[in-house]
Scaffold this motif. Structure first.
Motif, PDB file in Angstrom:
ATOM      1  N   LEU A  39      -6.714  -7.461   1.450  1.00 57.65           N
ATOM      2  CA  LEU A  39      -6.921  -6.013   1.352  1.00 57.65           C
ATOM      3  C   LEU A  39      -7.188  -5.417   2.733  1.00 57.65           C
ATOM      4  O   LEU A  39      -6.672  -4.344   3.051  1.00 57.65           O
ATOM      5  CB  LEU A  39      -8.076  -5.714   0.398  1.00 57.65           C
ATOM      6  CG  LEU A  39      -8.241  -4.275  -0.032  1.00 57.65           C
ATOM      7  CD1 LEU A  39      -6.972  -3.738  -0.691  1.00 57.65           C
ATOM      8  CD2 LEU A  39      -9.415  -4.134  -0.994  1.00 57.65           C
ATOM      9  N   TYR A  42      -3.869  -5.296   4.494  1.00 60.87           N
ATOM     10  CA  TYR A  42      -3.094  -4.216   3.876  1.00 60.87           C
ATOM     11  C   TYR A  42      -3.521  -2.856   4.443  1.00 60.87           C
ATOM     12  O   TYR A  42      -2.676  -2.039   4.803  1.00 60.87           O
ATOM     13  CB  TYR A  42      -3.291  -4.252   2.351  1.00 60.87           C
ATOM     14  CG  TYR A  42      -3.033  -2.927   1.699  1.00 60.87           C
ATOM     15  CD1 TYR A  42      -1.736  -2.550   1.374  1.00 60.87           C
ATOM     16  CD2 TYR A  42      -4.066  -2.036   1.442  1.00 60.87           C
ATOM     17  CE1 TYR A  42      -1.482  -1.322   0.801  1.00 60.87           C
ATOM     18  CE2 TYR A  42      -3.820  -0.812   0.866  1.00 60.87           C
ATOM     19  CZ  TYR A  42      -2.535  -0.460   0.551  1.00 60.87           C
ATOM     20  OH  TYR A  42      -2.279   0.766  -0.015  1.00 60.87           O
ATOM     21  N   GLU A  43      -4.815  -2.613   4.516  1.00 55.90           N
ATOM     22  CA  GLU A  43      -5.311  -1.322   5.002  1.00 55.90           C
ATOM     23  C   GLU A  43      -4.915  -1.087   6.461  1.00 55.90           C
ATOM     24  O   GLU A  43      -4.544   0.029   6.836  1.00 55.90           O
ATOM     25  CB  GLU A  43      -6.827  -1.246   4.832  1.00 55.90           C
ATOM     26  CG  GLU A  43      -7.240  -1.127   3.368  1.00 55.90           C
ATOM     27  CD  GLU A  43      -8.727  -1.302   3.147  1.00 55.90           C
ATOM     28  OE1 GLU A  43      -9.454  -1.706   4.084  1.00 55.90           O
ATOM     29  OE2 GLU A  43      -9.165  -1.045   2.007  1.00 55.90           O
ATOM     30  N   ARG A  46      -1.162  -0.277   6.437  1.00 59.61           N
ATOM     31  CA  ARG A  46      -0.890   1.061   5.907  1.00 59.61           C
ATOM     32  C   ARG A  46      -1.257   2.113   6.953  1.00 59.61           C
ATOM     33  O   ARG A  46      -0.510   3.076   7.157  1.00 59.61           O
ATOM     34  CB  ARG A  46      -1.636   1.313   4.609  1.00 59.61           C
ATOM     35  CG  ARG A  46      -1.261   2.653   4.009  1.00 59.61           C
ATOM     36  CD  ARG A  46      -1.756   2.855   2.612  1.00 59.61           C
ATOM     37  NE  ARG A  46      -0.913   3.863   1.975  1.00 59.61           N
ATOM     38  CZ  ARG A  46      -0.713   3.953   0.696  1.00 59.61           C
ATOM     39  NH1 ARG A  46      -1.255   3.105  -0.121  1.00 59.61           N
ATOM     40  NH2 ARG A  46       0.045   4.905   0.211  1.00 59.61           N
ATOM     41  N   PHE A 100       3.433   0.564  -0.820  1.00 55.65           N
ATOM     42  CA  PHE A 100       2.045   0.371  -0.409  1.00 55.65           C
ATOM     43  C   PHE A 100       1.108   0.501  -1.611  1.00 55.65           C
ATOM     44  O   PHE A 100       0.167  -0.281  -1.759  1.00 55.65           O
ATOM     45  CB  PHE A 100       1.651   1.374   0.679  1.00 55.65           C
ATOM     46  CG  PHE A 100       1.981   0.919   2.066  1.00 55.65           C
ATOM     47  CD1 PHE A 100       1.242  -0.075   2.690  1.00 55.65           C
ATOM     48  CD2 PHE A 100       3.026   1.485   2.764  1.00 55.65           C
ATOM     49  CE1 PHE A 100       1.539  -0.497   3.985  1.00 55.65           C
ATOM     50  CE2 PHE A 100       3.332   1.075   4.054  1.00 55.65           C
ATOM     51  CZ  PHE A 100       2.585   0.088   4.663  1.00 55.65           C
ATOM     52  N   ASP A 101       1.351   1.487  -2.475  1.00 57.81           N
ATOM     53  CA  ASP A 101       0.518   1.657  -3.667  1.00 57.81           C
ATOM     54  C   ASP A 101       0.605   0.438  -4.579  1.00 57.81           C
ATOM     55  O   ASP A 101      -0.412  -0.039  -5.101  1.00 57.81           O
ATOM     56  CB  ASP A 101       0.929   2.914  -4.440  1.00 57.81           C
ATOM     57  CG  ASP A 101       0.654   4.197  -3.662  1.00 57.81           C
ATOM     58  OD1 ASP A 101      -0.169   4.174  -2.716  1.00 57.81           O
ATOM     59  OD2 ASP A 101       1.273   5.229  -3.994  1.00 57.81           O
ATOM     60  N   GLU A 104      -1.306  -2.488  -2.995  1.00 51.30           N
ATOM     61  CA  GLU A 104      -2.758  -2.347  -3.145  1.00 51.30           C
ATOM     62  C   GLU A 104      -3.187  -2.724  -4.558  1.00 51.30           C
ATOM     63  O   GLU A 104      -4.157  -3.474  -4.743  1.00 51.30           O
ATOM     64  CB  GLU A 104      -3.190  -0.922  -2.825  1.00 51.30           C
ATOM     65  CG  GLU A 104      -4.683  -0.710  -2.972  1.00 51.30           C
ATOM     66  CD  GLU A 104      -5.115   0.705  -2.634  1.00 51.30           C
ATOM     67  OE1 GLU A 104      -6.313   0.886  -2.371  1.00 51.30           O
ATOM     68  OE2 GLU A 104      -4.278   1.628  -2.640  1.00 51.30           O
ATOM     69  N   GLN A 105      -2.484  -2.225  -5.538  1.00 52.00           N
ATOM     70  CA  GLN A 105      -2.816  -2.547  -6.928  1.00 52.00           C
ATOM     71  C   GLN A 105      -2.666  -4.048  -7.181  1.00 52.00           C
ATOM     72  O   GLN A 105      -3.507  -4.659  -7.837  1.00 52.00           O
ATOM     73  CB  GLN A 105      -1.934  -1.759  -7.890  1.00 52.00           C
ATOM     74  CG  GLN A 105      -2.275  -1.999  -9.341  1.00 52.00           C
ATOM     75  CD  GLN A 105      -1.393  -1.201 -10.294  1.00 52.00           C
ATOM     76  OE1 GLN A 105      -0.512  -0.469  -9.874  1.00 52.00           O
ATOM     77  NE2 GLN A 105      -1.645  -1.351 -11.571  1.00 52.00           N
ATOM     78  N   LYS A 108      -5.531  -6.091  -5.745  1.00 53.45           N
ATOM     79  CA  LYS A 108      -6.767  -5.930  -6.511  1.00 53.45           C
ATOM     80  C   LYS A 108      -6.689  -6.514  -7.919  1.00 53.45           C
ATOM     81  O   LYS A 108      -7.696  -6.979  -8.440  1.00 53.45           O
ATOM     82  CB  LYS A 108      -7.124  -4.446  -6.607  1.00 53.45           C
ATOM     83  CG  LYS A 108      -7.531  -3.840  -5.290  1.00 53.45           C
ATOM     84  CD  LYS A 108      -7.821  -2.362  -5.440  1.00 53.45           C
ATOM     85  CE  LYS A 108      -8.262  -1.744  -4.133  1.00 53.45           C
ATOM     86  NZ  LYS A 108      -8.503  -0.291  -4.254  1.00 53.45           N
TER      87      LYS A 108
END
Length: 152
Positions: A39, A42-43, A46, A100-101, A104-105, A108
């Motif tokens: 995560l 990823y951040e 992004r 990207f969405d 992220e999902q 998680k």
């Protein structure tokens, strides 16, 4: 009576049970830390993608969840134009921001995730997601190819 007599089956069960709990706890800590690392990466990626503020580019995306599709996309001044290939029942309008969405999902919530980012522009380039280990046919995939910035 010796409290830690290994000939006593009750003591053996307690020792083995404690070892099993220790092993599963260590695995859980590892799994949580791995997701946290993914995560965080990823951040960062992004943020990098958004900092580029690309307004003109093109790409081809192959995607699927039960059904597959291949779509050619061009972005001009931030506006997307999608060209779907024939006989396509699924997808056809996935943007890089949508990827990207989804990433992220998936980080998680998914059971299993294979995620690769583009080395130059750091967007999700290839992603395979198994949402649940108990459900058959819930896997999805996304792959971006032929990405060309400033093409237009």
């Amino acid at each position: 009576m010796n409290l830690f007599d290994l000939r006593n089956p009750f003591v053996v069960l307690i020792v083995l049970g404690s070892l099993i709990i220790l092993i599963y706890s260590s695995w859980g800590i590892y799994a949580v830390s791995e997701r946290s690392r993914e995560l965080n990466q990823y951040e960062q990626y992004r943020d990098y993608w958004q900092s580029l503020n690309l307004r003109d580019y093109a790409y081809v995306i192959e995607e699927g969840c039960m059904f597959g599709s291949i779509t050619s996309a061009t972005v001009s001044s931030g506006e997307h134009n999608f060209v779907k290939y024939e006989n396509q029942l699924f997808g056809g309008s996935t943007t890089i921001d949508d990827l990207f969405d989804q990433a992220e999902q998936a980080i998680k919530e998914s059971h299993k995730l294979e995620l690769r980012f583009n080395k130059d522009f750091r967007f999700p380039e290839k992603m395979r997601v198994d949402w649940s280990k108990d459900i058959i046919d819930d896997e999805c995939f996304y792959e971006v190819t032929e990405f060309r910035p400033n093409e237009l």
